[in-house]
Design an enzyme around this catalytic site. Sequence first.
Site, PDB file in Angstrom:
ATOM      1  N   HIS A  21       6.158  72.433  29.836  1.00 35.59           N
ATOM      2  CA  HIS A  21       7.272  72.818  28.981  1.00 35.59           C
ATOM      3  C   HIS A  21       7.030  74.173  28.335  1.00 35.59           C
ATOM      4  O   HIS A  21       7.966  74.929  28.094  1.00 35.59           O
ATOM      5  CB  HIS A  21       7.483  71.757  27.897  1.00 35.59           C
ATOM      6  CG  HIS A  21       7.571  70.364  28.442  1.00 35.59           C
ATOM      7  ND1 HIS A  21       6.750  69.352  28.038  1.00 35.59           N
ATOM      8  CD2 HIS A  21       8.361  69.832  29.402  1.00 35.59           C
ATOM      9  CE1 HIS A  21       7.040  68.245  28.710  1.00 35.59           C
ATOM     10  NE2 HIS A  21       8.010  68.520  29.538  1.00 35.59           N
ATOM     11  N   ASP A 118      14.204  72.995  24.731  1.00 35.48           N
ATOM     12  CA  ASP A 118      14.247  72.340  26.034  1.00 35.48           C
ATOM     13  C   ASP A 118      14.695  70.892  25.832  1.00 35.48           C
ATOM     14  O   ASP A 118      15.078  70.490  24.718  1.00 35.48           O
ATOM     15  CB  ASP A 118      12.899  72.446  26.759  1.00 35.48           C
ATOM     16  CG  ASP A 118      11.756  71.777  26.010  1.00 35.48           C
ATOM     17  OD1 ASP A 118      12.027  70.948  25.115  1.00 35.48           O
ATOM     18  OD2 ASP A 118      10.585  72.075  26.319  1.00 35.48           O
TER      19      ASP A 118
END
Length: 296
Positions: A21, A118
């Site tokens: 991520h 995200d």
Amino acid sequence: MENKTGSKPHVVLLASIGMGHLIPILELGKRLSTHHNLDVTIFVVASQSSAAESQTLQSAMTEKLCEIVELPPVKISGLVSNDAAIFTQICAIMRAIKPALRSAISGLSFRPAALIVDLFGSEAMMVADEFEMPKYVYIPSNAWLLALTIYIPTLDKVVQGEYVDQKEPLKIPGCKAIRPEDVVDPMVDRTNQHYLDYVRMSMDIPKCDGILLNIWEDLEPKTLEALRDEELLGQLCKVPVYPVGPLTRPLKPLDSRSGELFLWLDKQPSGSVIYVSFGSGGTLSLEQMVELAWGS
């Protein structure tokens, strides 16, 4: 808060914990800085467990394209069980980090033009609302995954029993159906907390002001069309979808060890080597690697 950069927009990004991520958010931040002339601040969740993650952050700081700010680590031992799925643990961490993010944004000397998160940071969008700034979700994957994720709340209502036990493919309006045996990991067990987190995440996404995808328009035109069509997934998505890819991480020059590896691979018979990736958080013991090799 005043914008210290004058007319130059300054955006803030939040990276979820984990290399898988962190890297996409860093690459997006670099692109916003170099290609769109934006000032960029990236908030990351501090982690001392990964040397590779520390090296990645240090490299990003050295480039000085974006300002990197580490948020203090949070403890989730009282929030989830020790054997909880990684998906659930990340969700718990990103949920617990919201006060630190709120404090960090309050301490800025400028008013951010937008917050970009995200998937795992989707709950942090409520912090953006508190500061009255636009919020966007960045999905460093394909449009089909977004389509499936957007449609999960509907599947949750209409499908009886476990998805993996269904006899027919699960249909997604305007998109390729998904076979029961191919469902993403959070969909394997509907009684598990990580499935509930996935459904919650799916419902959070349409609350943003726009979705960024790491693809380009011609790569998945039918799926993008379905996401924008109000008679298909557009009625669920409701916000603009922007293909901003491909965003890729530049390859570093090969070192001597890498050169030895490729020389070894070149000497192997065709079809005799299998590549398996368990993600940035996956590690195997020597015994497990041997078992994997025999099993292949």
